[in-house]
Each structure stands twice: as C-alpha cells, then as structure tokens.
Design a protein around this motif. Structure first.
Motif, mmCIF file in Angstrom:
data_model
loop_
_atom_site.group_PDB
_atom_site.id
_atom_site.type_symbol
_atom_site.label_atom_id
_atom_site.label_comp_id
_atom_site.label_asym_id
_atom_site.label_seq_id
_atom_site.Cartn_x
_atom_site.Cartn_y
_atom_site.Cartn_z
ATOM 1 N N SER A 161 0.921 -0.868 -0.164
ATOM 2 C CA SER A 161 -0.127 0.158 -0.044
ATOM 3 C C SER A 161 0.588 1.268 0.109
ATOM 4 C CB SER A 161 -0.692 0.113 0.931
ATOM 5 O OG SER A 161 -1.825 -1.223 0.827
ATOM 6 N N ILE A 162 2.251 1.716 1.187
ATOM 7 C CA ILE A 162 3.169 3.000 1.315
ATOM 8 C C ILE A 162 3.609 2.403 -1.038
ATOM 9 C CG2 ILE A 162 5.148 2.861 1.957
ATOM 10 C CD1 ILE A 162 4.033 2.199 4.831
ATOM 11 N N TYR A 163 3.958 1.441 -1.204
ATOM 12 C CA TYR A 163 4.251 1.851 -2.875
ATOM 13 C C TYR A 163 3.540 2.047 -3.505
ATOM 14 C CZ TYR A 163 7.281 0.832 -6.890
ATOM 15 O OH TYR A 163 7.448 0.947 -7.940
ATOM 16 N N ARG A 164 2.280 1.291 -3.676
ATOM 17 C CA ARG A 164 1.501 2.325 -4.317
ATOM 18 C C ARG A 164 1.493 4.333 -4.164
ATOM 19 N NH1 ARG A 164 -4.246 -0.722 -5.542
ATOM 20 N NH2 ARG A 164 -3.993 0.553 -7.041
ATOM 21 N N ASP A 165 1.170 4.545 -2.817
ATOM 22 C CA ASP A 165 1.077 5.562 -2.629
ATOM 23 C C ASP A 165 2.485 6.274 -2.891
ATOM 24 O OD1 ASP A 165 -1.999 4.940 -1.538
ATOM 25 O OD2 ASP A 165 -0.294 5.510 0.589
ATOM 26 N N LEU A 166 3.500 5.886 -2.125
ATOM 27 C CA LEU A 166 4.392 6.464 -3.355
ATOM 28 C C LEU A 166 4.838 6.771 -4.516
ATOM 29 C CD1 LEU A 166 6.792 5.477 -0.814
ATOM 30 C CD2 LEU A 166 6.032 7.090 -0.161
ATOM 31 N N THR A 167 4.263 5.947 -5.542
ATOM 32 C CA THR A 167 5.004 5.894 -6.868
ATOM 33 C C THR A 167 3.937 7.208 -7.407
ATOM 34 O OG1 THR A 167 3.143 4.180 -7.312
ATOM 35 C CG2 THR A 167 5.587 3.264 -7.297
ATOM 36 N N LYS A 168 2.702 6.869 -6.636
ATOM 37 C CA LYS A 168 1.126 7.891 -7.318
ATOM 38 C C LYS A 168 2.287 9.376 -6.922
ATOM 39 C CE LYS A 168 -3.596 9.101 -7.284
ATOM 40 N NZ LYS A 168 -3.490 8.441 -8.686
ATOM 41 N N VAL A 169 3.054 9.760 -5.892
ATOM 42 C CA VAL A 169 3.657 11.171 -6.186
ATOM 43 C C VAL A 169 4.968 10.738 -6.493
ATOM 44 C CG1 VAL A 169 4.612 12.722 -3.876
ATOM 45 C CG2 VAL A 169 2.401 10.952 -3.787
ATOM 46 N N ILE A 170 5.841 9.940 -7.003
ATOM 47 C CA ILE A 170 7.436 10.157 -7.292
ATOM 48 C C ILE A 170 7.259 9.849 -8.891
ATOM 49 C CG2 ILE A 170 10.016 9.677 -7.501
ATOM 50 C CD1 ILE A 170 8.809 8.283 -3.828
ATOM 51 N N ILE A 176 4.628 4.189 -16.249
ATOM 52 C CA ILE A 176 4.121 2.713 -15.652
ATOM 53 C C ILE A 176 4.791 2.114 -16.222
ATOM 54 C CG2 ILE A 176 1.881 1.337 -15.919
ATOM 55 C CD1 ILE A 176 -0.235 3.591 -16.761
ATOM 56 N N VAL A 177 5.245 1.830 -16.822
ATOM 57 C CA VAL A 177 6.308 0.613 -16.669
ATOM 58 C C VAL A 177 7.430 0.783 -16.308
ATOM 59 C CG1 VAL A 177 7.990 -0.736 -19.104
ATOM 60 C CG2 VAL A 177 5.514 0.118 -19.699
ATOM 61 N N LEU A 178 8.154 1.782 -16.104
ATOM 62 C CA LEU A 178 9.119 2.595 -14.972
ATOM 63 C C LEU A 178 8.869 1.830 -13.328
ATOM 64 C CD1 LEU A 178 12.565 2.995 -14.743
ATOM 65 C CD2 LEU A 178 11.296 5.269 -14.526
ATOM 66 N N SER A 179 8.334 2.134 -13.745
ATOM 67 C CA SER A 179 7.093 1.985 -12.015
ATOM 68 C C SER A 179 7.083 0.902 -11.359
ATOM 69 C CB SER A 179 5.948 2.956 -11.663
ATOM 70 O OG SER A 179 4.604 2.911 -12.589
#
Length: 415
Positions: A161-170, A176-179
């Motif tokens: 969950s935290i990773y999903r939040d961070l990728t949306k910010v960073i 999309i492919v990179l993240s």
C-alpha cells in the motif's frame, strides 16, 4: 534457576529479537508476490487496455493455489521443510523477475496475457508449497515466533500500500512501465532476502533445539532437547527425518471448529477488501475522490490497522480458543454496513467510512492472527505441525471464498 538465568541472559534476548526479525521477514515475502501481481492496476491497464485482466489474475492465483495446497495437505507426506520453503521463495523470485521482463520481448497482447497468466499459475503452485509448511515451521518455535510471522504477513500488505502511494507521488503519470518494473524487482529482492532469512534462522542455536529430529526429542516439549552439533547441515537434515507422525485426519477432527473460524475471518475480510472498500466514496472531500486518493488512503488505513492488530496479539483480552468465535461472528456486521455506505443508503459521512475500515483492518490482523494461533491450543504439542499445514489450507480457502463473495457483491451492486 539456571534455566531462568539462561532465558534472561543478553544472548537469549538478542536471539529472540533476531528470531522475531527473521520470521517477520519470512512473513513479508510469504504474500508479497501475490500483492505484486494484483496491485499495479495501471500497469495491467497499459498492457491490456481493452481487457480487465485483474479478475483473471486473482482467480488464476487463488484457485490454483487452493487446489495445489489441498493436494499437498491431504496426500503429502511429512514435508521436507527446507525444500518447500526455498523452492517456494525461489519460484516466486523467478516470477517477479519474469513478469516485467516479458513486456520487453513479447510484442502481442495475447502473448503477454498468456505469459502473465502462466506466471501467475506458477506463482500459485510454488506459493502453495510455502502455505503448506510456513505456519507448521513457526509452530516448532516459541509463541513469539508465530506472532512475528503473522506480523510480517500483515506488514507485507502495508508495504504494498505504501509503495502504491509513493509511486503515485514520485513517478510521472506516463512512467507506468518504469514504476511497475521497480515494484516487481523490489519484490524479487524482498523474496531473495527471505531465502537468506530462512538459512540464517536455521543457523541459530534455537533452531537446533526446536527442529531436532523427533527421535531425539522429549515427548512433552521439543524445546528441551539438547542442542545439535554446530553443523549447518544438522538442522536441514532434521527437517527431513521421517519420524512417526500422528494421523492427520484425527488431528483435523480435533481442531476443525477453529479451522473453520480461521476461514470465516478471511472470508469476511476479502468479501469487503479491496472490492467494496475501494468503492466507498468520500462525501466530505470531493477533491480526494476526484484525484483517486480516497480509495488509496482507505487501503493504506486498512493495512496500517491490520499491522497494528497483529502487533498487539500478545494481549489476549480474555479471548481463548473457546470464545473467539464470538468476535469472528461480530465482524460479519461489517458486510451490510459497508454495502450501505457504498450505496449511499446511510453512513454518508467520511467518519463512518474511516471507522468501518479501521475496525475491519484491525480485527483482520488481531482476530485473524489469534484464530490461527488458537488452533495450536486444540491439539497436542507433537500434532501442531500437522495442524499448521491444515491452517494454511483453511486460511487460503477463506481468502478464495471471500474473494468470490466480493466479486458477487460487486456484480449484484452494479459496481
């Protein structure tokens, strides 16, 4: 007095901390691959713009896993635990490396779909080997090891969950492919660390006592066995010894009621999370709803509360194997409550949504973990490993049944 002195010594305290860390790490890797396959929704939409593959991924993983696990616990002999643990994690690692890499050499949508679903099925099979022995492995150790394993399993969901939040910010919205690649490869590194954690666990003196061959253990407690020679192969050999085992069906009859409670806890949770939790609207902050942050925040809240519940399971609050069914039953009140919130029939304030998700997440971690641990209280010490293998099956059965109920509810509610 000497035994108490040893138990309270600094070296024993350090060993306990290390065991907790290692079992937590094993718990994190235990479910992380499934999270990695189901959470990057934007990546799957990028690969399959005209097809919803998330449903097929979930069904392929859960049903394949349940069938394989059922075969293992019903017909498998006493497992070689090292083979199942290392083989399971190694197979998961291969999948987490293959899935993002396949995007770069498969050019058609149908080929990508076959690769993803094939990898999902393979991940389900190797995860079944972990399901069949990880809880059994923890049952050989003191109670704090089982508690740490449950905490690690909850932490796995929180990390996702935290990773999903961070990728949306960073990451930019067009990366999309990179993240997603970073997400998968991070999962692969995590699983590799789990293999290291397992072998580190085997090298500890406590493992040489807890996992000693059954022929050398005293009948009432494997923790009273003299330590094995300080040989790295000694513990691995002990895990493969074919000692006389209790009849698995007699063991199941002793703990069947509590096993069903394990299944019901996760049936309730998966019926609501994530399908209906992500459909709960923000009535007080439209901007969070419009930006897509509201469902992510609710999922994160669930994960945080789930971890908190698992962290507090050493406090039993009067709950036992004989009365925990009451708390299991009460949780089902959340199904009509969250359905009403989703449909806007009542509870049309964000405070209710937060309260419902907080309770659902906390009890998933707290009641779910206690239900699993209380299974051991239904059987004799030498039967705990067999009971643990059945617990893995009933846990996964609850996940499958809950996911199916969630999909049916989503269809009936027109979501």
């Amino acid at each position: 007095m000497a035994a108490a002195h040893v138990a309270d010594s600094p070296s024993a305290a350090r060993e306990r901390v290390l065991v907790n860390v290692l079992f937590s790490l094993i718990g994190i890797g235990y479910l992380f691959p499934f999270s990695a396959l189901t959470q990057p929704v934007d990546y799957w939409s990028h690969l399959f713009p005209d097809f919803n593959i998330e449903f097929l991924i979930t069904c392929t993983f859960m049903y394949t896993n349940l069938v394989m696990l059922g075969l293992l616990v019903s017909f498998g002999d006493s497992p070689w635990i090292t083979g199942r643990v290392v083989g399971g994690f190694a197979g998961q690692l291969i999948v987490l490396v293959f899935v993002p890499a396949s995007y770069h050499f498969l050019t058609t949508e149908s080929a990508n779909m076959m690769a993803v679903l094939g990898a999902t099925a393979f991940a389900a099979v190797v995860t079944a080997f972990l399901d069949s022995c990880v809880i059994s492995l923890a049952s050989h150790y003191p109670m704090y090891a089982q508690e740490s394993l449950q905490f690690g399993i909850g932490l796995s969901t929180l990390i996702g969950s935290i990773y999903r939040d961070l990728t949306k910010v960073i990451f930019p919205s067009d990366a999309i492919v990179l993240s997603s690649g970073v997400y998968f490869y991070t999962g692969a590194v995590t699983v590799a660390l789990c293999i290291v954690a397992y072998f580190t666990l085997l090298s500890l003196p406590i493992s040489k006592r807890c996992l000693a061959p059954a022929s050398t253990t005293r009948e009432h407690s494997p923790l009273l066995v003299e330590a094995q020679p300080n040989d790295s192969t000694a513990v691995q050999t002990s895990l493969k010894v074919d000692a006389p085992a209790p009849n698995r069906w007699d063991v199941l009859r002793k703990c069947l009621g509590n096993q069903i409670q394990v299944a019901l806890v996760f049936t309730c949770s998966l019926a609501l999370w994530p399908p209906l939790v992500t459909e709960m609207k923000s009535y007080n902050f439209p901007s969070l709803q419009a930006s897509g942050w509201w469902p992510l925040l609710l999922l994160t809240l669930f994960s945080v509360c789930d971890c908190l519940g698992r962290f507090l399971i050493s406090y039993r609050c009067g709950l036992t194997k004989d009365n925990i069914w009451r708390m299991v039953a009460v949780r089902f009140v959340m199904i009509p409550a969250i359905v009403a919130s989703v449909k806007g029939l009542c509870f049309t304030h964000d405070a209710f949504s937060i309260l419902f998700v907080l309770y659902l997440g906390f009890t998933n971690g707290y009641i779910g973990s206690l239900a699993i641990i209380f299974v051991n209280d239904c059987v004799e010490p030498h039967e705990k490993a067999v009971a643990g293998s059945f617990t893995g099956f009933f846990l996964n059965f609850g996940l499958v049944l809950g996911s199916t109920v969630g999909l049916v509810l989503s269809h009936v509610l027109g979501l």
